[in-house]
Design a protein around this motif. Structure first.
Motif, PDB file in Angstrom:
ATOM      1  N   HIS A   2     -27.850  27.324  34.097  1.00 29.08           N
ATOM      2  CA  HIS A   2     -29.042  26.578  33.717  1.00 29.08           C
ATOM      3  C   HIS A   2     -29.777  27.255  32.559  1.00 29.08           C
ATOM      4  CE1 HIS A   2     -32.714  24.174  35.203  1.00 29.08           C
ATOM      5  NE2 HIS A   2     -32.807  24.434  33.933  1.00 29.08           N
ATOM      6  N   PHE A   3     -29.866  28.538  32.631  1.00 25.97           N
ATOM      7  CA  PHE A   3     -30.602  29.237  31.575  1.00 25.97           C
ATOM      8  C   PHE A   3     -29.716  29.617  30.398  1.00 25.97           C
ATOM      9  CE2 PHE A   3     -33.293  30.372  35.312  1.00 25.97           C
ATOM     10  CZ  PHE A   3     -34.366  29.595  34.923  1.00 25.97           C
ATOM     11  N   GLU A   9     -24.735  23.436  41.464  1.00 29.06           N
ATOM     12  CA  GLU A   9     -25.376  22.397  40.654  1.00 29.06           C
ATOM     13  C   GLU A   9     -26.812  22.830  40.453  1.00 29.06           C
ATOM     14  OE1 GLU A   9     -24.820  18.356  42.022  1.00 29.06           O
ATOM     15  OE2 GLU A   9     -22.832  18.898  42.747  1.00 29.06           O
ATOM     16  N   PRO A  10     -27.014  23.723  39.526  1.00 32.89           N
ATOM     17  CA  PRO A  10     -28.299  24.421  39.434  1.00 32.89           C
ATOM     18  C   PRO A  10     -29.475  23.474  39.247  1.00 32.89           C
ATOM     19  CG  PRO A  10     -26.789  25.111  37.696  1.00 32.89           C
ATOM     20  CD  PRO A  10     -26.073  24.109  38.500  1.00 32.89           C
ATOM     21  N   ASN A  11     -29.265  22.440  38.479  1.00 31.73           N
ATOM     22  CA  ASN A  11     -30.389  21.564  38.196  1.00 31.73           C
ATOM     23  C   ASN A  11     -30.850  20.861  39.467  1.00 31.73           C
ATOM     24  OD1 ASN A  11     -32.036  20.715  35.988  1.00 31.73           O
ATOM     25  ND2 ASN A  11     -31.231  18.669  36.364  1.00 31.73           N
ATOM     26  N   ILE A  55     -28.131  17.201  26.714  1.00 30.11           N
ATOM     27  CA  ILE A  55     -26.936  16.943  27.522  1.00 30.11           C
ATOM     28  C   ILE A  55     -26.710  18.078  28.517  1.00 30.11           C
ATOM     29  CG2 ILE A  55     -24.416  16.794  27.458  1.00 30.11           C
ATOM     30  CD1 ILE A  55     -24.790  15.300  24.752  1.00 30.11           C
ATOM     31  N   PHE A  56     -26.805  19.310  28.014  1.00 30.12           N
ATOM     32  CA  PHE A  56     -26.637  20.448  28.915  1.00 30.12           C
ATOM     33  C   PHE A  56     -27.708  20.423  30.003  1.00 30.12           C
ATOM     34  CE2 PHE A  56     -24.088  22.461  25.568  1.00 30.12           C
ATOM     35  CZ  PHE A  56     -23.080  22.994  26.352  1.00 30.12           C
ATOM     36  N   GLY A  57     -28.907  20.149  29.587  1.00 26.72           N
ATOM     37  CA  GLY A  57     -30.056  20.243  30.487  1.00 26.72           C
ATOM     38  C   GLY A  57     -30.051  19.141  31.530  1.00 26.72           C
ATOM     39  N   PHE A  58     -29.710  17.946  31.062  1.00 29.10           N
ATOM     40  CA  PHE A  58     -29.774  16.803  31.965  1.00 29.10           C
ATOM     41  C   PHE A  58     -28.413  16.444  32.519  1.00 29.10           C
ATOM     42  CE2 PHE A  58     -33.727  16.022  29.672  1.00 29.10           C
ATOM     43  CZ  PHE A  58     -34.567  15.754  30.735  1.00 29.10           C
ATOM     44  N   ALA A  59     -27.523  17.432  32.548  1.00 27.27           N
ATOM     45  CA  ALA A  59     -26.189  17.150  33.089  1.00 27.27           C
ATOM     46  C   ALA A  59     -26.358  16.408  34.408  1.00 27.27           C
ATOM     47  CB  ALA A  59     -25.413  18.434  33.269  1.00 27.27           C
ATOM     48  N   ILE A  60     -27.432  16.729  35.101  1.00 26.17           N
ATOM     49  CA  ILE A  60     -27.801  15.970  36.295  1.00 26.17           C
ATOM     50  C   ILE A  60     -29.181  15.392  36.018  1.00 26.17           C
ATOM     51  CG2 ILE A  60     -28.189  16.083  38.770  1.00 26.17           C
ATOM     52  CD1 ILE A  60     -26.665  18.982  38.183  1.00 26.17           C
ATOM     53  N   SER A  61     -29.386  14.213  36.504  1.00 25.16           N
ATOM     54  CA  SER A  61     -30.652  13.529  36.207  1.00 25.16           C
ATOM     55  C   SER A  61     -31.839  14.303  36.757  1.00 25.16           C
ATOM     56  CB  SER A  61     -30.591  12.128  36.799  1.00 25.16           C
ATOM     57  OG  SER A  61     -31.846  11.755  37.270  1.00 25.16           O
ATOM     58  N   MET A  62     -32.979  14.140  36.141  1.00 24.11           N
ATOM     59  CA  MET A  62     -34.175  14.841  36.552  1.00 24.11           C
ATOM     60  C   MET A  62     -34.693  14.309  37.885  1.00 24.11           C
ATOM     61  SD  MET A  62     -35.292  17.369  34.973  1.00 24.11           S
ATOM     62  CE  MET A  62     -37.051  17.610  35.117  1.00 24.11           C
ATOM     63  N   ASP A  63     -34.504  13.038  38.138  1.00 25.40           N
ATOM     64  CA  ASP A  63     -34.995  12.456  39.386  1.00 25.40           C
ATOM     65  C   ASP A  63     -33.956  12.648  40.471  1.00 25.40           C
ATOM     66  OD1 ASP A  63     -37.477  11.445  38.815  1.00 25.40           O
ATOM     67  OD2 ASP A  63     -36.613   9.705  37.776  1.00 25.40           O
ATOM     68  N   ILE A  64     -34.380  13.087  41.609  1.00 27.66           N
ATOM     69  CA  ILE A  64     -33.423  13.062  42.714  1.00 27.66           C
ATOM     70  C   ILE A  64     -33.818  11.935  43.642  1.00 27.66           C
ATOM     71  CG2 ILE A  64     -32.610  15.428  42.672  1.00 27.66           C
ATOM     72  CD1 ILE A  64     -34.666  15.990  44.895  1.00 27.66           C
ATOM     73  N   LYS A  65     -32.804  11.286  44.130  1.00 27.11           N
ATOM     74  CA  LYS A  65     -33.037  10.156  45.006  1.00 27.11           C
ATOM     75  C   LYS A  65     -31.986  10.268  46.097  1.00 27.11           C
ATOM     76  CE  LYS A  65     -34.654   6.067  42.899  1.00 27.11           C
ATOM     77  NZ  LYS A  65     -34.222   4.924  42.124  1.00 27.11           N
ATOM     78  N   THR A  68     -23.795  17.287  51.003  1.00 27.14           N
ATOM     79  CA  THR A  68     -25.061  17.939  51.308  1.00 27.14           C
ATOM     80  C   THR A  68     -25.398  18.928  50.200  1.00 27.14           C
ATOM     81  OG1 THR A  68     -24.562  17.716  53.639  1.00 27.14           O
ATOM     82  CG2 THR A  68     -26.283  19.284  53.046  1.00 27.14           C
ATOM     83  N   LYS A  69     -26.574  18.758  49.613  1.00 25.38           N
ATOM     84  CA  LYS A  69     -26.948  19.622  48.492  1.00 25.38           C
ATOM     85  C   LYS A  69     -27.810  20.793  48.942  1.00 25.38           C
ATOM     86  CE  LYS A  69     -24.891  16.810  45.784  1.00 25.38           C
ATOM     87  NZ  LYS A  69     -23.505  17.144  45.451  1.00 25.38           N
TER      88      LYS A  69
END
Lengths: 318, 369, 254
Positions: B172-173, B124-126, B35-45, B94-95
Motif C-alpha cells: 500500500h505504501f 489486500e491491504p486497501n 490505479i495502484f491506490g484504488f486497486a480495490i474500491s474505496m467503498d466496502i459493501k 472472509t476479509k
C-alpha cells in the motif's frame, strides 16, 4: 574587394567516399552564387562546411573574412542558413517560428521587418497557422524569413526550391533578386539546371569536383560545338535514327526536341533524306543555343568516364 | 539570457501543444497512483467478516448486530476457536475476523473496559485498512451509545487491530515511491532525449548550431522545462498520496524534495547522454525504454525486492541509478529517517549525475559529423 | 483511332466541403507520355490516387486500363506500375532480390521472373551489379533500375512521380530515352512533376489549378497559345494569373 567566401583546396571524405575533392572558389560580396549539380554531387557537404557545421579534412576556408575553423563563433552570428529540409518547427505557428529565430539570434521581428517584408507579407495572413500545415511554397517563404530575420551578411540556402511548385519557385527567385539591395551575399544550391540562369555566377559541381565556375552566360558560351535541335513526332525513332548516322557525334532527347551535334558543326546536307530512309518524314532541324544542362553534359563527358558514373553520394548527405 | 528564455518558451510550446506528451507527463503519474491506490474500491459493501465470540453475552450480541446491520459487512461464519481464523481467512470470502474476548460484557461493566480484536487479511491491504477503520468507527459509535445510556461514562471497548500475512501493509505504501522513481526517469530521460533528437531529425538542429546559441544554452534550454514539470509532477504525486490515500511523508519534506531534485538532474543528464548517441527519435525511445525503463522496473527493487534476486542481478542492479533513489525515498517517506541513513546512496547518485553531465557536455557536438 | 487507356469523365472528389477534383474530364492514349501538372494542392495527388485504384471518386466515371476505378480497383492495380523518386527499391536488398521481390508481388511466375530479369540486366548493362546492394549503386543507376522494375510486369500504364528530379544531365537524358522506348512499346507513361522542364518531354500535358484542369494540349501548342517560350511560363500564367495576391493556403500537401 574583399571576398565573401574564399576557399582553397577543400577536401572532405566520409569513410571511403570522397565527398569533395580539391574545391577552390571564391564568392564576391553581395552576389547570388549558385552551386548547380545533381543529388550526391557534394553540394550539401560544401554548404555545411561554409556554415561551419563541418570541418574540411584539408584546405583553407575563409567566410566573411573569418576563418571557419577558429573563428566560427563570431562567424555564426553573421550567417543565415536554410538547410535542405526547411528547418521549421512544425508544431509552432508561423509567427512563433519567426519570433523564436529572432530571439535566438538576439534580435526582434520588428527590428528587421523591412528586410523580410516582401517575403513575409505573403504568409502573414496565415501567421496563426502551424508551420506543419503550410503548403510547400509557404514553408519555403517562412524558412527564408527565419533565415533572414537577424539580417545576416551571408545567406546560405541549401536546395531551397526542391519539392516546391513552379510558381513558388519563380517567386522565390524574384525574392532573392530583391535581396541584392541589402548587400547580402547569397549562396544557393540546386539540382535544377534551369535555375542557374537566375544566379550572378554559378559553379557546376559533380562528384565532389567543380566542373566550371562562371556567369551563367559564359558557362553556356563555353559549349564547344554548334548545337542543333531536331524535331519530329516520333522522338524515340528520331534519336535512334540520328545516332545511326556517321555525321552525328551526340544525340540526346531534350524537351520537345532532340539535341544533336554533328561533325564539322553543320547540318549534313542530306540529313532529311537520310532520316526519311529510316521512316522519319517530319524532321525539322535548326541551330539552337546550348543551355546550362547541355554544357554540364559536355563537361561530364570530357571529364572522362569516371564522371559519367555518379558515385555513391547519399551517404555524404546524411 | 533573453535568447535562453526564448528557447525555453519554445520548448514549453512544444510540450503544451503536443497532447500525447502532456498526457504522458501528467496523465500517467496520476493514473498510476490512482490505479495502484484504488486497486480495490474505496467503498466496502457487504465485506465478509467472521465472528469469534468467546463471551456470548448481551453486549457482544448487540455489538455484532450493530456491525452487521451497518450494511458494510456480511457475516460469513461464527467461529469456535482461534484455530479457525487462519482457515476462514484463507478461504477468501472472509476479509476479517472480529474477536470478542472471554467475559467481554462482564469485563466491560466490572472493569470499565473490554477488548475487541480485529484480524484482517493483509494481502489486500486497501480492503484491510478500510474494514478495520469502519469497524473501529462502529465500535466507537457503540461506545458513545454506552456512555449515553449507562450510568458510568467510563465504559470503553478497546479495538485491537492485527494484520495477517502483511503486517506492515507494505505494498500500500510502496507504490508511491515506486511511481515517483519510475515517472521521473521516464519523463526526464525519455522526454529530453526525444526532444533533442527530434531537432536533429527535423533539421532544426543545424540552424540552432549555426546560431549564436551556445551548446550549454541549448542543453539547458531543453532541460529546464522538464526539470520544472518533473518537479511539479512530484508535488502532484505527493499531494495525491496525501489527500486521496492519507499517506504522509514521515521524514523531512525538504530533504525529500532536495533528493528528488538530485534524482531529476541525474535522469535529465542521462537523457542528454542518450540523445548524443542516437540520431533518430526512434533510437532514443528504444534506448530509453530498454536501457532505463526496464531496469528501473525490474532491478530497482520497485516490484521485485532486491534481496530475493539471484546475486548476478543484485550486482547488475548496482549500476541502476533508480535502485539508490528508491532506497532514499522509501526511507524518507515511509520510515521517516534522515540523511544519516541515506548519505551513501545520495553520494552515489551525486557522483553518477556528475559523470553523466560531464560526458554529455563533452559529447554534445558543436558541429555535424 | 488510338486506343484509350485512361478515360475520365466528370470526375468529382469531395472531402467534406472541400472539392479536391472538380469535374475532371480527360483521356490518355496507349503509348502516350502524358504530363500531369499542377501547383501544390491543386488536386493532383487526389486524382492519381483515384486513377491507381487507391481511392474511389465521389461521382463521375473513371476507367483505367478498361477497369472501373472504385469497383475494380484490384484489377487496376495489376495493370499499373509505379515509380517515385524518393522510394522504389529496398536499399538493403541486392539488385536481383529487388527484381525477384517485385516480380513476385505482381504475380509473375518463376520462369517469367528469371527470363525478364535476364533481359533487364542485359539491357541496362547491369550484369556486374546483379548481386550488389541497392545502397551501393550510384544514384543514376538506381533510378534506371527502379523504372525497369516498375514496368517489369508489363503494365498498361506506369505512373512516374518526378522521375528525373535531382539526377545528373547524362542519366537524365538516358532516362528519358528509356521512357520513350517504353512508350514506343505501347505502355502509357503518366508523369507528375513540379519541374516544367520535365513537362517539355511529354507528348501532351494537362495543368490543374484549384481542382480543375485548366489546360490540356501538347507543350508546343500551349506555348503557342500563350505566346511564351517555355512550359514554365505557361504554367505560371495559368496557375497564378494575378501574381500580386498571396496564394490561398492549400489544404493538404498536394
Amino acid at each position: 574587394m574583399q571576398k565573401a567566401i574564399d576557399t582553397s583546396a577543400i577536401c572532405k571524405r566520409f569513410g571511403n567516399t570522397t565527398a569533395l575533392s580539391n574545391i577552390s572558389f571564391s564568392v564576391n560580396e553581395s552576389e547570388v552564387f549558385g552551386f548547380i549539380g545533381p543529388d550526391g554531387a557534394g553540394k550539401t557537404t560544401l554548404m555545411r562546411i561554409i556554415t561551419t557545421l563541418m570541418l574540411p579534412d584539408s584546405g583553407d576556408i575563409n567566410v566573411l573574412g573569418k576563418n571557419c575553423r577558429t573563428e566560427f563563433k563570431e562567424l555564426r552570428k553573421e550567417i543565415g542558413y536554410m538547410p535542405g529540409r526547411f528547418s521549421l518547427y512544425q508544431d509552432l505557428s508561423v509567427e512563433e517560428n519567426l519570433e523564436f529565430y529572432a530571439t535566438v539570434f538576439g534580435t526582434s521581428v520588428k527590428e528587421n521587418y523591412d528586410l523580410i517584408y516582401d517575403i513575409y507579407s505573403h504568409i502573414e495572413p496565415f501567421k496563426k497557422r502551424l508551420a506543419g500545415k503550410l503548403s510547400g511554397g509557404m514553408k519555403q517563404k517562412l524558412a527564408l524569413s527565419c533565415a533572414l530575420i537577424h539580417k545576416p551578411r551571408l545567406l546560405v540556402l541549401d536546395e531551397p526550391t526542391t519539392g516546391v511548385d513552379a510558381v513558388s519557385r519563380s517567386e522565390f527567385w524574384d525574392m532573392l533578386g530583391k535581396l541584392r539591395q541589402y548587400n547580402i551575399t547569397i549562396l544557393v544550391s540546386t539540382p535544377y539546371m534551369d535555375e542557374a540562369m537566375r544566379c550572378d555566377r554559378v559553379a557546376l559541381i559533380q562528384n565532389g569536383n567543380l566542373l566550371a565556375i562562371d556567369t551563367p552566360g559564359e558557362v553556356r558560351n563555353g559549349y564547344g560545338r554548334k548545337l542543333f535541335s531536331v524535331k519530329s513526332a516520333d522522338k524515340y525513332k528520331l534519336i535512334i535514327a540520328l545516332r545511326s548516322l556517321n555525321e552525328t557525334i551526340t544525340s540526346f532527347p531534350f524537351g520537345e526536341s532532340v539535341h544533336v551535334t554533328f561533325k564539322n558543326d553543320r547540318i549534313p546536307e542530306n540529313l532529311n533524306s537520310l532520316l526519311q530512309n529510316q521512316g522519319i518524314n517530319d524532321a525539322l532541324t535548326e541551330e539552337t543555343e546550348a543551355g546550362i544542362e547541355d554544357r554540364f553534359l559536355e563537361l561530364m563527358q570530357t571529364a572522362g568516364p569516371s564522371f559519367v558514373k555518379t558515385t555513391e553520394g547519399k551517404a555524404a548527405r546524411q | 539570457m533573453k535568447r535562453f528564455l526564448g528557447f525555453v518558451r519554445k520548448e514549453f510550446i512544444h510540450i503544451f501543444r503536443d497532447y500525447r506528451t502532456l498526457f504522458i507527463l501528467f496523465g500517467i503519474p496520476v493514473a498510476e497512483i490512482l490505479i495502484f491506490g484504488f486497486a480495490i474500491s474505496m467503498d466496502i459493501k457487504n465485506a465478509g467478516v467472521a465472528f469469534l465470540d468467546l463471551s456470548h453475552d448481551e453486549i457482544t450480541h448487540k455489538l455484532s448486530d450493530k456491525i452487521i446491520s451497518s450494511g458494510f459487512f456480511r457475516k460469513t461464519e461464527d467461529l469456535l476457536s482461534y484455530n479457525d481464523i487462519d482457515k476462514v481467512l484463507k478461504k477468501g470470502h472472509t476479509k476479517a475476523v472480529i474477536i470478542f474476548e472471554e467475559d467481554f460484557g462482564r469485563n466491560l461493566i466490572r472493569e470499565g473496559k473490554a477488548s475487541l480484536s480485529i484480524i484482517a487479511d493483509g494481502s489486500e491491504p486497501n480492503t484491510a485498512t478500510l474494514i478495520t477503520n469502519y469497524t473501529t468507527a462502529i465500535v466507537n459509535d457503540f461506545n458513545m451509545g454506552l456512555a449515553g445510556t449507562q450510568v458510568s461514562s467510563a465504559l470503553k471497548i478497546i479495538p485491537e487491530v492485527k494484520m495477517f500475512y502483511n503486517p506492515n501493509l507494505q505494498s500500500h505504501f510502496m507504490f508511491v515511491p515506486g511511481v515517483i522513481t519510475l515517472i521521473l526517469i521516464l519523463i526526464c530521460a525519455l522526454m529530453t532525449s526525444v526532444t533533442i533528437t527530434r531537432e536533429k531529425e527535423f533539421g532544426t538542429m543545424e540552424v540552432l548550431l549555426v546560431s549564436p546559441l551556445r551548446p550549454v544554452q541549448i542543453i539547458l534550454g531543453k532541460v529546464t522545462p522538464y526539470f520544472i514539470l518533473s518537479f511539479i509532477n512530484v508535488l502532484l504525486i505527493l499531494a495525491l498520496a496525501w489527500f486521496v490515500f492519507g499517506l504522509p511523508v514521515k521524514g523531512s519534506l525538504v530533504l525529500l524534495l532536495a533528493e528528488t531534485m538530485l534524482y531529476i538532474l541525474m535522469s535529465l543528464s542521462l537523457g542528454i547522454l542518450i540523445s548524443t548517441v542516437s540520431s533518430t527519435m526512434q533510437q532514443a525511445i528504444f534506448i530509453s525504454l530498454i536501457g532505463l525503463l526496464l531496469p528501473t522496473i525490474l532491478l530497482s527493487g520497485f516490484i521485485f525486492p532486491i534481496e530475493n534476486m539471484p546475486s548476478v542481478y543484485d550486482y547488475v542492479s548496482l549500476i541502476v541509478p533508480p535502485r539508490y533513489f528508491i532506497v532514499i525515498i522509501k526511507n524518507i517517506m515511509i520510515k521517516g529517517t534522515g540523511l544519516m541513513y541515506i548519505w551513501k546512496e545520495t553520494l552515489i547518485l551525486a557522483a553518477m549525475t556528475t559523470v553523466f553531465i560531464a560526458i554529455s557536455i563533452r559529447k554534445f557536438k558543436i558541429r555535424l559529423e | 483511332m488510338r486506343k484509350k487507356v485512361i478515360e475520365v469523365e466528370n470526375l468529382v472528389k469531395r472531402f467534406g466541403h472541400f472539392t479536391a477534383n472538380d469535374n475532371l474530364t480527360f483521356e490518355v492514349y496507349e503509348g502516350e507520355i502524358f504530363g500531369f501538372l499542377g501547383a501544390n494542392g491543386a488536386g493532383k495527388t487526389t486524382a492519381i490516387r483515384i486513377l491507381s485504384g487507391l481511392s474511389s471518386p465521389t461521382s463521375g466515371k473513371v476507367k483505367v486500363a478498361g477497369f472501373d476505378s472504385g469497383k475494380q480497383a484490384e484489377k487496376i492495380k495489376k495493370n499499373i506500375g509505379y515509380m517515385c523518386q524518393k522510394f522504389s527499391l529496398y536499399e538493403d536488398l541486392t539488385v536481383k532480390e529487388n527484381i525477384m521481390l517485385y516480380g513476385g508481388i505482381y504475380g509473375l511466375s518463376r520462369s517469367q521472373i528469371a527470363e525478364r530479369t535476364g533481359i533487364l540486366l542485359d539491357k541496362l548493362r547491369f550484369r556486374e551489379y546483379e548481386n550488389k546492394l541497392i545502397s551501393e549503386l550510384p544514384l543514376g543507376l538506381r533510378q534506371k533500375l527502379s523504372f525497369s522494375v516498375a514496368v517489369l510486369h508489363e503494365p498498361k500504364i506506369v505512373f512516374l512521380d518526378e522521375p528525373t528530379g535531382g539526377v545528373d544531365p547524362i542519366t537524365r537524358r538516358q532516362f528519358w530515352e528509356m521512357i520513350y522506348e517504353t512508350a514506343a512499346s505501347g505502355i502509357t507513361v503518366f508523369v507528375t512533376t513540379h519541374y516544367m522542364d520535365e513537362a517539355e518531354y511529354c507528348d501532351r500535358i494537362s495543368i490543374m489549378n484549384e481542382g480543375r484542369i485548366v489546360a490540356l494540349d501538347t507543350p508546343g501548342n500551349l506555348k503557342k497559345q500563350y505566346n511564351v517560350s517555355s512550359v514554365e511560363e505557361v504554367f505560371i500564367k495559368i496557375a497564378r494569373p494575378d501574381a500580386s495576391h498571396p496564394p490561398a493556403p492549400s489544404p493538404g500537401s498536394g
